[in-house]
Design a protein around this motif. Structure first.
Motif, PDB file in Angstrom:
ATOM      1  N   ILE A 125       0.848  -1.195   0.000  1.00 42.16           N
ATOM      2  CA  ILE A 125       0.000   0.000   0.000  1.00 42.16           C
ATOM      3  C   ILE A 125       0.884   1.246   0.000  1.00 42.16           C
ATOM      4  CG2 ILE A 125      -1.765   1.297   1.264  1.00 42.16           C
ATOM      5  CD1 ILE A 125      -2.754  -1.409   2.362  1.00 42.16           C
ATOM      6  N   ARG A 126       1.994   1.196   0.696  1.00 41.66           N
ATOM      7  CA  ARG A 126       2.943   2.326   0.707  1.00 41.66           C
ATOM      8  C   ARG A 126       3.459   2.588  -0.702  1.00 41.66           C
ATOM      9  NH1 ARG A 126       6.668   5.293   3.939  1.00 41.66           N
ATOM     10  NH2 ARG A 126       8.838   5.168   3.274  1.00 41.66           N
ATOM     11  N   LYS A 127       3.755   1.522  -1.432  1.00 40.39           N
ATOM     12  CA  LYS A 127       4.222   1.680  -2.813  1.00 40.39           C
ATOM     13  C   LYS A 127       3.140   2.335  -3.664  1.00 40.39           C
ATOM     14  CE  LYS A 127       7.187  -2.263  -2.344  1.00 40.39           C
ATOM     15  NZ  LYS A 127       7.225  -3.686  -2.391  1.00 40.39           N
ATOM     16  N   ASN A 128       1.896   1.888  -3.493  1.00 38.68           N
ATOM     17  CA  ASN A 128       0.784   2.503  -4.219  1.00 38.68           C
ATOM     18  C   ASN A 128       0.727   3.997  -3.918  1.00 38.68           C
ATOM     19  OD1 ASN A 128      -0.158  -0.375  -4.327  1.00 38.68           O
ATOM     20  ND2 ASN A 128      -1.925   0.598  -5.282  1.00 38.68           N
ATOM     21  N   SER A 129       0.762   4.319  -2.641  1.00 41.45           N
ATOM     22  CA  SER A 129       0.611   5.691  -2.210  1.00 41.45           C
ATOM     23  C   SER A 129       1.717   6.594  -2.747  1.00 41.45           C
ATOM     24  CB  SER A 129       0.601   5.730  -0.684  1.00 41.45           C
ATOM     25  OG  SER A 129       0.508   7.049  -0.225  1.00 41.45           O
ATOM     26  N   LEU A 130       2.962   6.187  -2.564  1.00 38.60           N
ATOM     27  CA  LEU A 130       4.077   7.035  -2.997  1.00 38.60           C
ATOM     28  C   LEU A 130       4.138   7.160  -4.517  1.00 38.60           C
ATOM     29  CD1 LEU A 130       6.776   5.910  -0.411  1.00 38.60           C
ATOM     30  CD2 LEU A 130       5.310   7.935  -0.354  1.00 38.60           C
ATOM     31  N   THR A 131       3.800   6.094  -5.219  1.00 37.74           N
ATOM     32  CA  THR A 131       3.752   6.174  -6.676  1.00 37.74           C
ATOM     33  C   THR A 131       2.644   7.128  -7.109  1.00 37.74           C
ATOM     34  OG1 THR A 131       4.620   3.939  -6.900  1.00 37.74           O
ATOM     35  CG2 THR A 131       3.495   4.849  -8.811  1.00 37.74           C
ATOM     36  N   ASN A 132       1.500   7.068  -6.419  1.00 36.76           N
ATOM     37  CA  ASN A 132       0.390   7.965  -6.757  1.00 36.76           C
ATOM     38  C   ASN A 132       0.727   9.423  -6.469  1.00 36.76           C
ATOM     39  OD1 ASN A 132      -1.123   5.818  -7.645  1.00 36.76           O
ATOM     40  ND2 ASN A 132      -2.298   5.630  -5.756  1.00 36.76           N
ATOM     41  N   PHE A 133       1.527   9.677  -5.430  1.00 38.83           N
ATOM     42  CA  PHE A 133       1.943  11.053  -5.166  1.00 38.83           C
ATOM     43  C   PHE A 133       2.704  11.602  -6.369  1.00 38.83           C
ATOM     44  CE2 PHE A 133       2.041  10.228  -0.345  1.00 38.83           C
ATOM     45  CZ  PHE A 133       0.756  10.719  -0.196  1.00 38.83           C
ATOM     46  N   LYS A 135       2.730  10.273  -9.520  1.00 36.04           N
ATOM     47  CA  LYS A 135       2.009  10.109 -10.783  1.00 36.04           C
ATOM     48  C   LYS A 135       0.746  10.974 -10.849  1.00 36.04           C
ATOM     49  CE  LYS A 135      -0.416   6.363 -13.071  1.00 36.04           C
ATOM     50  NZ  LYS A 135      -0.690   4.944 -13.003  1.00 36.04           N
ATOM     51  N   ASP A 136      -0.119  10.858  -9.847  1.00 38.35           N
ATOM     52  CA  ASP A 136      -1.414  11.536  -9.894  1.00 38.35           C
ATOM     53  C   ASP A 136      -1.363  12.957  -9.337  1.00 38.35           C
ATOM     54  OD1 ASP A 136      -2.367   9.144 -10.900  1.00 38.35           O
ATOM     55  OD2 ASP A 136      -3.117   8.441  -8.961  1.00 38.35           O
ATOM     56  N   LYS A 137      -0.554  13.165  -8.330  1.00 37.88           N
ATOM     57  CA  LYS A 137      -0.488  14.493  -7.711  1.00 37.88           C
ATOM     58  C   LYS A 137       0.697  15.297  -8.228  1.00 37.88           C
ATOM     59  CE  LYS A 137      -2.906  12.991  -3.568  1.00 37.88           C
ATOM     60  NZ  LYS A 137      -4.203  13.576  -3.722  1.00 37.88           N
ATOM     61  N   ASN A 138       1.478  14.702  -9.143  1.00 33.95           N
ATOM     62  CA  ASN A 138       2.620  15.362  -9.791  1.00 33.95           C
ATOM     63  C   ASN A 138       3.637  15.926  -8.805  1.00 33.95           C
ATOM     64  OD1 ASN A 138       1.798  14.881 -12.470  1.00 33.95           O
ATOM     65  ND2 ASN A 138       0.322  16.553 -12.321  1.00 33.95           N
ATOM     66  N   LEU A 139       3.872  15.217  -7.705  1.00 38.29           N
ATOM     67  CA  LEU A 139       4.905  15.652  -6.775  1.00 38.29           C
ATOM     68  C   LEU A 139       6.270  15.256  -7.318  1.00 38.29           C
ATOM     69  CD1 LEU A 139       3.454  14.781  -3.241  1.00 38.29           C
ATOM     70  CD2 LEU A 139       3.329  16.929  -4.503  1.00 38.29           C
ATOM     71  N   SER A 140       7.242  16.068  -7.011  1.00 33.22           N
ATOM     72  CA  SER A 140       8.607  15.796  -7.451  1.00 33.22           C
ATOM     73  C   SER A 140       9.236  14.721  -6.550  1.00 33.22           C
ATOM     74  CB  SER A 140       9.436  17.075  -7.379  1.00 33.22           C
ATOM     75  OG  SER A 140       9.582  17.470  -6.022  1.00 33.22           O
ATOM     76  N   VAL A 141      10.398  14.259  -6.959  1.00 31.62           N
ATOM     77  CA  VAL A 141      11.119  13.270  -6.147  1.00 31.62           C
ATOM     78  C   VAL A 141      11.448  13.843  -4.764  1.00 31.62           C
ATOM     79  CG1 VAL A 141      13.247  11.926  -5.950  1.00 31.62           C
ATOM     80  CG2 VAL A 141      11.986  11.963  -8.111  1.00 31.62           C
ATOM     81  N   PRO A 142      11.998  15.072  -4.651  1.00 27.88           N
ATOM     82  CA  PRO A 142      12.275  15.600  -3.306  1.00 27.88           C
ATOM     83  C   PRO A 142      11.012  15.742  -2.445  1.00 27.88           C
ATOM     84  CG  PRO A 142      13.459  16.873  -4.939  1.00 27.88           C
ATOM     85  CD  PRO A 142      12.539  15.951  -5.687  1.00 27.88           C
ATOM     86  N   GLU A 143       9.906  16.152  -3.052  1.00 33.88           N
ATOM     87  CA  GLU A 143       8.664  16.289  -2.289  1.00 33.88           C
ATOM     88  C   GLU A 143       8.180  14.928  -1.791  1.00 33.88           C
ATOM     89  OE1 GLU A 143       6.747  20.190  -4.563  1.00 33.88           O
ATOM     90  OE2 GLU A 143       6.552  18.189  -5.464  1.00 33.88           O
ATOM     91  N   THR A 144       8.264  13.931  -2.650  1.00 34.74           N
ATOM     92  CA  THR A 144       7.838  12.590  -2.265  1.00 34.74           C
ATOM     93  C   THR A 144       8.789  12.006  -1.235  1.00 34.74           C
ATOM     94  OG1 THR A 144       6.908  12.338  -4.489  1.00 34.74           O
ATOM     95  CG2 THR A 144       7.115  10.352  -3.165  1.00 34.74           C
ATOM     96  N   MET A 145      10.072  12.312  -1.347  1.00 33.09           N
ATOM     97  CA  MET A 145      11.052  11.863  -0.346  1.00 33.09           C
ATOM     98  C   MET A 145      10.716  12.436   1.029  1.00 33.09           C
ATOM     99  SD  MET A 145      14.706  12.153  -2.313  1.00 33.09           S
ATOM    100  CE  MET A 145      15.575  12.305  -0.777  1.00 33.09           C
ATOM    101  N   MET A 146      10.283  13.696   1.068  1.00 35.63           N
ATOM    102  CA  MET A 146       9.924  14.329   2.332  1.00 35.63           C
ATOM    103  C   MET A 146       8.765  13.573   2.983  1.00 35.63           C
ATOM    104  SD  MET A 146       8.155  17.997   3.275  1.00 35.63           S
ATOM    105  CE  MET A 146       8.595  18.679   1.740  1.00 35.63           C
ATOM    106  N   ILE A 147       7.774  13.206   2.189  1.00 37.62           N
ATOM    107  CA  ILE A 147       6.627  12.477   2.705  1.00 37.62           C
ATOM    108  C   ILE A 147       7.054  11.089   3.185  1.00 37.62           C
ATOM    109  CG2 ILE A 147       4.428  11.399   2.061  1.00 37.62           C
ATOM    110  CD1 ILE A 147       4.032  13.804   0.138  1.00 37.62           C
ATOM    111  N   ALA A 148       7.877  10.419   2.391  1.00 35.27           N
ATOM    112  CA  ALA A 148       8.283   9.044   2.696  1.00 35.27           C
ATOM    113  C   ALA A 148       9.289   8.961   3.837  1.00 35.27           C
ATOM    114  CB  ALA A 148       8.876   8.390   1.447  1.00 35.27           C
ATOM    115  N   GLY A 149       9.995  10.057   4.079  1.00 42.41           N
ATOM    116  CA  GLY A 149      11.034  10.013   5.098  1.00 42.41           C
ATOM    117  C   GLY A 149      12.325   9.412   4.589  1.00 42.41           C
ATOM    118  N   HIS A 150      12.504   9.402   3.276  1.00 41.01           N
ATOM    119  CA  HIS A 150      13.738   8.876   2.696  1.00 41.01           C
ATOM    120  C   HIS A 150      14.797   9.963   2.646  1.00 41.01           C
ATOM    121  CE1 HIS A 150      11.325   5.665   0.323  1.00 41.01           C
ATOM    122  NE2 HIS A 150      11.757   5.173   1.450  1.00 41.01           N
ATOM    123  N   SER A 151      16.047   9.565   2.811  1.00 40.20           N
ATOM    124  CA  SER A 151      17.140  10.532   2.686  1.00 40.20           C
ATOM    125  C   SER A 151      17.902  10.327   1.383  1.00 40.20           C
ATOM    126  CB  SER A 151      18.090  10.407   3.879  1.00 40.20           C
ATOM    127  OG  SER A 151      18.551   9.083   3.976  1.00 40.20           O
TER     128      SER A 151
END
Length: 174
Positions: A125-133, A135-151
């Motif tokens: 489900i996490r993969k679905n969510s982050l991919t949708n951010f 793909k569907d919400k057009n978030l950039s990689v840094p924006e999605t990283m912020m949500i995911a907590g990835h460094s």
């Protein structure tokens, strides 16, 4: 002859690339076998991309405006933005969640088995969510990283970026 010399290290397994289909998600969320607590947890996971352990530790006191502080995370504490739907679901949830991660995993597997959903893990489900951010919400990689907590962006790009060529072509031609 040394038999140990014939032993080889196993090859690294390919990372999971499983995402749940819209039909599978509908069954999990709208099905009549899903408990209200599990339904709420699945919706929060879809809207936030949070890990199971992070969801189970949500404290309403950590919600400030449209953000959620995650004091205990896999890597480091962080604050994440929330969608309106995520905020509403968190506010309406019966917090704190009483399930352990093992109980949640067991309930999720049972639910998937009931609906005939094969090879599904809660983390998908996490993969679905982050991919949708992305793909569907057009978030950039840094924006999605912020949500995911990835460094490291490599983690996000390798595992969660399941974009289709058609999606990129459509975005280029807007």
């Amino acid at each position: 002859d040394n038999p140990v010399l014939a032993i080889r290290r196993p090859k690294k397994a390919e990372p999971r690339d499983r995402r749940l289909s819209d039909d599978e998600l509908n069954k999990l969320i709208k099905g009549n076998h899903t408990s209200p607590q599990l339904r709420s947890i699945i919706k929060i996971a879809l809207e936030t991309g949070m890990r199971m352990s992070e969801i189970l530790r949500i404290d309403i006191r950590n919600v400030e405006g449209n953000t959620l502080k995650i004091p205990v995370a896999k890597t480091k504490p962080h604050t994440m933005p929330l969608t309106k739907e995520a905020l509403a679901e968190i506010k309406n949830a019966d917090l704190p969640f009483t399930l352990t991660k093992y109980a949640l995993d067991k309930q999720f597997r049972r639910l998937c088995k009931h609906y005939g959903i094969k090879d599904a893990h809660f983390h998908d489900i996490r993969k679905n969510s982050l991919t949708n951010f992305m793909k569907d919400k057009n978030l950039s990689v840094p924006e999605t990283m912020m949500i995911a907590g990835h460094s490291d962006p490599r983690m996000l790009l390798r595992i969660y970026n399941n974009l289709e060529v058609e999606h990129v072509a459509n975005k280029l031609n807007k």
